[in-house]
Enzyme design. Structure first.
Site, short mmCIF file in Angstrom:
data_model
loop_
_atom_site.label_atom_id
_atom_site.label_comp_id
_atom_site.label_asym_id
_atom_site.label_seq_id
_atom_site.Cartn_x
_atom_site.Cartn_y
_atom_site.Cartn_z
N ASP A 270 0.82 -1.22 0.00
CA ASP A 270 0.00 0.00 0.00
C ASP A 270 0.85 1.27 0.00
O ASP A 270 0.66 2.17 0.83
CB ASP A 270 -0.93 0.02 1.22
CG ASP A 270 -1.70 -1.27 1.41
OD1 ASP A 270 -2.02 -1.92 0.40
OD2 ASP A 270 -1.97 -1.64 2.57
N GLU B 202 -11.41 -0.97 -3.57
CA GLU B 202 -10.72 -0.38 -2.42
C GLU B 202 -9.55 0.48 -2.89
O GLU B 202 -9.30 0.62 -4.09
CB GLU B 202 -10.24 -1.46 -1.46
CG GLU B 202 -9.18 -2.39 -2.03
CD GLU B 202 -8.76 -3.48 -1.05
OE1 GLU B 202 -9.47 -3.71 -0.05
OE2 GLU B 202 -7.72 -4.12 -1.30
#
Length: 326
Positions: free
Chosen positions: A26, A197
């Site tokens: 991420d 997401e």
């Protein structure tokens, strides 16, 4: 003389190779005053790296700027931190929960008044949420548009476990001013496992607004990036003003050592003339959501219609020109 030219070897001083680090799920980057601040999921704290050259990220010192409390709603599973400079202060948005179960995961905010976010004191501003729909909520990001600030995140609707994308206007950097509006839900075959997401805003030179997001679940080799576009000068709080493109814009490429690419950020070169994407990928099949996910970056371009062009993931170890100005 052999009668033919030898291949020109790239100038190693002007190139870099992926991955940038051995681990960094991420990944996200922000620029401020000629400095890049990089962060990624560690699971147990928030760590920043500070550098003037993204190609030299591995040499940048890592500073732990926040460690969660031993207990509480934000004590476990620290995910997807994002750093933003708002109203003259620094804000960190991150996902966390109260246990090792992912179901209580929500998004929280920290504030720092120091000029350098690797210094100063980070103050807990609490959970940012729609109090009327306080469900699973992760991967929050900030979007400023036409004088208004918005918060975009991935969450549940309270009825099922499908991850949808939501938006709300903000009252201040840690409080929402409106109810949330759903702007995206999985609809195509490549959006497997009911997941949208990791939303991230991207602007082209004409200031057209795009939303890049991750799909299909990090535990699979099908993780990928999708793209949405906001209608010109339209209200982002109206779901019909967003158009989801029918094909992903970045998918895995096994022959290049890139599996499950996704959860990205964007930045520009030092001279401001090049756009770059940073994302994570696994180097082998079946590695899932763990720390093997490593950060990679490559330049993105734009087609004649103003749409972003990323291409496939660049092969591990293949020399790329450094961002302009490095």
């Amino acid at each position: 003389m052999t009668g033919f030219c030898q291949p020109v070897k790239p100038d190693t001083a002007a190139t870099f190779t992926n991955p940038l680090l051995q681990s960094g799920p991420d990944p996200w980057v922000i620029q401020d005053g000629g400095v890049y601040y990089y962060m990624a999921t560690t699971g147990h704290n928030i760590t920043l790296r500070k550098t003037r050259a993204m190609s030299a990220l591995a040499a940048a010192p890592a500073t732990v700027v926040w460690t969660p409390p031993a207990k509480g709603p934000n004590a476990r599973d620290i995910w997807a931190p994002e750093l933003h400079r708002l109203d003259g202060k620094w804000y960190l948005y991150y996902t966390a929960g109260s246990s090792d179960s992912i179901h209580p995961q929500h998004t929280f905010v920290l504030e720092n008044t120091a000029a350098d976010p690797t210094t100063g004191t980070w103050v807990n501003k609490g959970q940012i949420r729609d109090t009327a729909a306080d469900h699973f909520a992760i991967d929050g990001t900030i979007f400023s548009y036409k004088g208004q600030r918005y918060f975009i995140w991935s969450g549940h609707n309270g009825k099922d476990n499908v991850q949808r994308l939501y938006i709300a206007r903000m009252k201040n950097p840690w409080t929402l001013a409106t109810r949330r509006v759903e702007i995206a839900a999985p609809r195509y075959a490549w959006e497997k496992n009911g997941i949208n997401e990791g939303p991230e805003i991207l602007l082209n030179r004409q200031q057209d607004v795009f939303l890049v997001f991750s799909v299909s679940g990090c535990w699979t080799d099908d993780y990928a990036l999708g793209l949405m576009r906001l209608k010109k000068n339209a209200d982002p709080m109206v779901a019909a003003n967003w158009t989801k493109m029918p094909e992903p814009i970045l998918t895995g490429k096994p022959e290049n050592g890139a599996f499950s690419p996704g959860h990205n950020g964007f930045f520009t070169s030092v001279n401001g003339k090049e756009d770059w994407i940073i994302y994570h990928a696994n180097s082998r099949a079946g590695q899932g959501c763990g720390g093997q996910r490593n950060p990679r970056m490559q330049r993105l371009t734009w087609d004649r219609n103003g749409l972003p062009v990323i291409g496939g993931p660049v092969k591990i170890g293949e020399p790329q020109h450094k961002p302009a100005g490095e």
